[in-house]
Design an enzyme around this catalytic site. Sequence first.
Site, PDB file in Angstrom:
ATOM      1  N   CYS A  41       0.821  -1.212   0.000  1.00 36.18           N
ATOM      2  CA  CYS A  41       0.000   0.000   0.000  1.00 36.18           C
ATOM      3  C   CYS A  41       0.858   1.266   0.000  1.00 36.18           C
ATOM      4  O   CYS A  41       0.392   2.332  -0.388  1.00 36.18           O
ATOM      5  CB  CYS A  41      -0.911   0.019   1.229  1.00 36.18           C
ATOM      6  SG  CYS A  41      -2.021  -1.390   1.362  1.00 36.18           S
ATOM      7  N   TYR A 426     -16.326  17.204  20.553  1.00 36.51           N
ATOM      8  CA  TYR A 426     -16.516  18.475  19.858  1.00 36.51           C
ATOM      9  C   TYR A 426     -15.630  19.553  20.451  1.00 36.51           C
ATOM     10  O   TYR A 426     -15.536  19.713  21.679  1.00 36.51           O
ATOM     11  CB  TYR A 426     -17.970  18.963  19.942  1.00 36.51           C
ATOM     12  CG  TYR A 426     -18.089  20.449  19.666  1.00 36.51           C
ATOM     13  CD1 TYR A 426     -17.860  20.936  18.378  1.00 36.51           C
ATOM     14  CD2 TYR A 426     -18.368  21.346  20.691  1.00 36.51           C
ATOM     15  CE1 TYR A 426     -17.919  22.296  18.119  1.00 36.51           C
ATOM     16  CE2 TYR A 426     -18.426  22.712  20.440  1.00 36.51           C
ATOM     17  CZ  TYR A 426     -18.202  23.181  19.155  1.00 36.51           C
ATOM     18  OH  TYR A 426     -18.247  24.531  18.900  1.00 36.51           O
TER      19      TYR A 426
END
Length: 452
Positions: A41, A426
């Site tokens: 990869c 958040y």
Amino acid sequence: MVVGGDAAGMSAASQARRLKGPDELEIVAFERGRFTSYSACGIPYWVAGDVTERDRLVARTPEEHRARGIDVRLRSEVVGLDLDGGRVRVRDLESGAESWTGYDRLVLATGARPLRPALPGIDAPGVHGVQTLDDGQALIDALDAAGGRRAVVVGAGYIGVEMAEALLRRGYEVTVLDRGEQPMSTLDPDMGRLVREAMDGLGITTVSGAEVTEVLTGADGRVRAVAAGGEEYPADVVVLGIGVEPETTLAREAGLPTGAYGGLLTDLAMRVRGRDEVWAGGDCVEVLDLVSGRERYIPLGTHANKHGQVIGANAAGGYGTFPGVVGTAVSKVCSLEIARTGLRERDAREVGLRYVTVTAGSTSRAGYYPGAEPMTVKMIAERRTGRLLGTQIVGREGAGKRVDIAAVALTAGMSVDQVAALDLGYAPPFSPVWDPVQVAARKAAAAVREAG
């Protein structure tokens, strides 16, 4: 005995060795190449220059495996299986000599082979696949020696778009020829269109609906152009990114069971069905899709390493299972991040699922925070139940790995309502108040309710 010395095979050998020492278990691994335990990869990033040395892609060398009591034999290709006799026929690729070697337990990790269509000129000098480290080195050498700066990439899947970026960054004029409607067939066409627009913006020429018919050569026999759709596309180098198929020739000749995609079929312990002493893993097997309930072929290093862990435990007398996958993958082309997990629309149709789809735009951070980048999230949900079926994301920095939220939700069988209610982290530098995945989930939940 392990056949294949990369991710699945050597993970299996290493795990077996952790459980049993050399006095308890002899481990022999045959590898036809020159390397073990390397990251295929990473080859596009080596070609691009992000990875500066080939050896940085090697996780563990043959010498390191041998030091742990694993008998690694390079340039040794298994050319025949005698399952009833418990032996394999091995060819020494340096001398050409062949001999039989016996085993008690066999691990097949033969990987995949690049698709190479039988077209005129396909084997001409200047045409390259990128499956192994040797392939990568050959391509880099060719790029350094090329007399021109024009490259054609055939195929626009993961390898195709990654190689297009690598060639662009090396100063080549890049044309991508793809027979599909849009790049990245692992996405739905509407999301693939976003990838194409980004590639066009980078200066990569993408030609869709282009069926390659011939590789044209010059008087010196080297590639000079690629013919597709009645047009000729000049090329000093050609890279094949059409995809791969499972390398199961030996297994099929020995009578082992394969599925619709040509991959070996195994049970949850990664044992080949019908053979108690044979295991298989990596790119040569098919895996259970947890969303559709069907077998699929998804050749990825993440799966291969997990297969190896399970195989090694079982082959050494321990216990492990591989439950299946949801089909998660990420990629990028320059600064554009591309991610998907679960089913596409056509996948859902093929298995008879009724569904709704939504597409939502958002940003990677709070819109007022510096560096906020746009992203598009597409979500597919089962029409009656609201069960999440699939998610696709295309965006800039911070987009790709958000797909992991959806991957966990798919594995857990969550509904889009439940995804929208997740207690995610958040702060303005990391996300808007509503994470982009949850924005799409709320929209999908509303679509489910509207559909009745």
